[in-house]
Enzyme design. Structure first.
Site, PDB file in Angstrom:
ATOM      1  N   SER A  67     -54.060   7.843  -0.976  1.00  0.00           N
ATOM      2  CA  SER A  67     -52.997   8.993  -1.397  1.00  0.00           C
ATOM      3  C   SER A  67     -52.762   9.169  -2.789  1.00  0.00           C
ATOM      4  CB  SER A  67     -51.790   8.528  -0.671  1.00  0.00           C
ATOM      5  OG  SER A  67     -50.720   9.430  -0.732  1.00  0.00           O
ATOM      6  N   GLY A 504     -44.105  -0.824   0.333  1.00  0.00           N
ATOM      7  CA  GLY A 504     -45.371  -1.156   1.489  1.00  0.00           C
ATOM      8  C   GLY A 504     -46.779  -0.799   0.947  1.00  0.00           C
TER       9      GLY A 504
HETATM   10  P1  NG1 Z   1     -43.666   2.519  -0.902  1.00  0.00           P
HETATM   11  O1  NG1 Z   1     -44.675   1.708  -1.823  1.00  0.00           O
HETATM   12  O2  NG1 Z   1     -43.414   1.707   0.331  1.00  0.00           O
HETATM   13  O3  NG1 Z   1     -42.525   2.780  -1.481  1.00  0.00           O
HETATM   14  C1  NG1 Z   1     -44.571   4.990  -1.197  1.00  0.00           C
HETATM   15  C2  NG1 Z   1     -43.499   5.984  -1.127  1.00  0.00           C
HETATM   16  C3  NG1 Z   1     -43.266   6.464   0.506  1.00  0.00           C
HETATM   17  C4  NG1 Z   1     -44.314   6.862   1.240  1.00  0.00           C
HETATM   18  C5  NG1 Z   1     -45.483   6.056   1.055  1.00  0.00           C
HETATM   19  C6  NG1 Z   1     -46.772   6.328   1.813  1.00  0.00           C
HETATM   20  C7  NG1 Z   1     -41.677   6.346  -2.449  1.00  0.00           C
HETATM   21  C8  NG1 Z   1     -40.304   5.323  -2.910  1.00  0.00           C
HETATM   22  N1  NG1 Z   1     -42.084   5.477  -1.650  1.00  0.00           N
HETATM   23  O4  NG1 Z   1     -44.148   3.918  -0.376  1.00  0.00           O
HETATM   24  O5  NG1 Z   1     -42.168   7.348   0.614  1.00  0.00           O
HETATM   25  O6  NG1 Z   1     -44.709   8.191   0.901  1.00  0.00           O
HETATM   26  O7  NG1 Z   1     -45.694   5.708  -0.256  1.00  0.00           O
HETATM   27  O8  NG1 Z   1     -47.523   7.493   0.785  1.00  0.00           O
HETATM   28  O9  NG1 Z   1     -41.903   7.367  -2.751  1.00  0.00           O
HETATM   29 ZN    ZN Z   2     -50.383  11.251   0.208  1.00  0.00          ZN
END
Ligand code: NG1
Ligand code: ZN
Length: 543
Positions: A67, A504
């Site tokens: 991503s 995450g």
């Molecule tokens: P993490 O790294 O858990 O914050 C990020 C985004 C999530 C979600 C995931 C998957 C923020 C603050 N966090 O997760 O909303 O989109 O990546 O791509 O934007």
């Molecule tokens: Zn994405």
């Protein structure tokens, strides 16, 4: 079965042994790590995907992407038959299989088979695709080896955006009722709905169909070029960051624009012009523009959610149908957006933990559930009850022409929306239809409410899992004392709000803060990160 499991183990230890013993976790959106660490994880996800397909007695999907992460990272996630994220119980199977020592791989698989009572003799079928990262092909071959050794049939769709793969797997499992299970089928379905809605708007007011699009140097660039061919010139899109010259997600893309609150490097903002940014796998989109004083304005997932909810509510009211609607956000939603939704639009809003699976699940509780993360990932779900009511209304004799016309628009809007997951291309088309229907410029849209200034930061700690949260991540419960410190800091700022949570997808703790002005939001975020560093065992330089 024994023979297959023996082969699984042999091939695993011969070709796909972990390079070094790191622990990897199936996180917010699957596994993410430096590509070099992922060959064995990909192979093992091929094994698990075959098992998931046997369990569900349906085709499942595997997407290879990281991503918005930097180019050198990669990732993999499993997608359910209806295009949803992997069921939570299977996330822990994924983690245990990815981390099993070579010699325990077949035992680990066997224990999943037993726990889930999987009939191993059933066939398995998997579709997969990848984004444009340079090592994707090699990793997708490792995943394919996992499928082959399990005797699974499969289709390699090559390069796709993440949401295109979600769409395709759903089509496959609904015998085409959701659309044709091909990339071309995706373009045709969305473009047809777009053209029909666009042509029904006669007075476009302040709306302008020109968009400057930053495709994050990712797969969204080539797929948007394909989509443009189907749009009958109804949109005038100029592509930037199309991958021809520049690194994936580097100083561009939706995450960069949202977190840095600035335009992509090299894209000069002209006042009054509409800009949008995709992320690397095109499941997120944010919009932005500059006002006459050249001030940057961001229209993020919250602004998109409120625009979409406003539009759908008007159509539902005009159609006179009795379907309820709700909006789902996370703690990252700007405080002003929540006030606008509940007090102005009078639509119920729910808050859930970060991660699409939580938002998606909550949105399913409404007849029409709109969900968006502030970062621009989101979509709308129509329950089967809502779909049926809307479909029946179009041909219902007891309704006025106006009511029928609104119901028929709703039906077409359902085709324009990729209901499986947030989809940058589909969301772009939807926003354009709404702006055009309302006759709105970017300024008109932006005026709905004014965002509270905010700041996101990150802090590296010894073990981010030492931080535990509750109340949809709005409160820290461990380490003890940290929440009290945050409360203390927040109380010093007018309109202050702040929370922290372990990411995450990255090995960091994320900090969010908002307040009445940017200086205060920045100060609050900084002071909270210092507390996290001190109390949760920060590593490296103190913030
Ligand atoms: P993490 O790294 O858990 O914050 C990020 C985004 C999530 C979600 C995931 C998957 C923020 C603050 N966090 O997760 O909303 O989109 O990546 O791509 O934007
Ligand atoms: Zn994405």
């Amino acid at each position: 079965m024994d023979e297959t499991l023996r082969k699984v183990s042999n091939l695993g230890s011969e070709k796909f042994s972990p390079i070094k013993p790191t622990v990897i976790q199936y996180g917010t959106a699957g596994f993410r790590a430096n590509s070099e660490l992922l060959s064995h994880v990909m192979y093992r996800m091929g094994l698990l995907a075959a098992l998931r397909s046997k369990k569900k007695k349906a085709t499942v999907a595997v997407m290879i992407t990281a991503s918005h992460n930097p180019e050198e990272d990669n990732g993999v996630k499993l997608i359910e038959p209806m295009g949803e994220m992997l069921e939570i119980t299977w996330e822990s199977f994924a983690t245990s299989i990815a981390n099993a020592p070579d010699v325990e791989l077949s035992i680990c698989l066997e224990s999943i088979i037993n726990k889930e009572e999987i009939d191993f003799s059933l066939p398995a079928d998997v579709v997969f695709a990848r984004d444009t990262r340079s090592v994707d092909l090699h990793l997708s071959q490792a995943m394919q080896c996992g499928l082959e050794v399990m005797g699974s049939t499969f289709t390699d769709f090559g390069l796709l955006t993440t949401p295109q793969l979600h769409y395709i797997v759903r089509c496959m499992n609904t015998n085409g009722a959701y659309g044709e299970a091909t990339e071309e089928g995706y373009y045709c379905k969305l473009a047809k709905a777009f053209a029909s809605l666009r042509k029904s708007v006669l007075h476009v007011g302040n709306y302008d169909n020109k968009i400057q699009l930053d495709a994050a140097n990712g797969v969204g660039a080539c797929k948007m070029k394909e989509m443009i061919k189907h749009l009958e010139c109804l949109l005038d899109i100029e592509l930037h960051k199309d991958g021809s010259d520049g690194r994936l997600n580097y100083k561009c893309g939706a995450d960069f624009v949202k977190v840095q609150q600035t335009s992509p490097e090299g894209v000069l903002l002209k006042p009054g012009v509409k800009y949008a940014s995709f992320d690397g796998d095109a499941d997120r989109i944010v919009f932005f523009y500059a006002d006459e004083d050249h001030k940057f304005h961001l229209l993020d997932g919250d602004k998109i959610a409120t625009l979409v909810a406003n539009f759908l509510q008007q159509l539902i009211t005009a159609s006179g149908l009795s379907v309820n609607m709700g909006l789902v956000q996370t703690a990252y939603a700007n405080g002003s957006s929540t006030v606008y939704i509940t007090e102005e639009l009078k639509i119920p809003a729910a808050c859930v933990p970060t991660g699409v699976k939580h938002l998606h699940h909550q949105a399913q509780q409404f007849d029409v559930g709109v969900y968006f993360e502030a970062n621009g990932h989101g979509t709308v779900l129509f329950s089967s009850k809502a779909s049926e009511i809307i479909q029946n209304a179009v041909s219902h004799t007891g309704m006025t022409d106006e009511q029928k016309s609104a119901a028929s628009k709703l039906l077409t809007v359902m085709d324009l929306i990729n209901q499986t997951v947030g989809d940058a291309i589909s969301d772009l088309l939807l926003v354009e239809i709404i702006l055009c229907t309302f006759g709105w410029s970017m300024e008109d849209w932006d005026k709905c409410y004014i965002d509270l200034p905010n700041r996101q930061l990150k802090v590296k700690v010894k073990d981010r899992n030492d931080i535990q949260t509750a109340d949809a991540e709005r409160k820290v419960v461990k380490p003890s004392g940290l929440q009290e410190e945050i409360d203390q800091l927040v109380s010093k700022f007018n309109k202050g709000r702040s929370f922290v949570r372990p990411s995450g997808t990255e090995d960091v703790v994320r900090i969010y803060a908002e307040a009445d002005c940017q200086v205060n939001a920045d100060r609050l975020a900084h002071e909270v990160s210092v507390k996290v560093y001190e109390i949760a065992g920060g590593v490296g330089d103190k913030p």
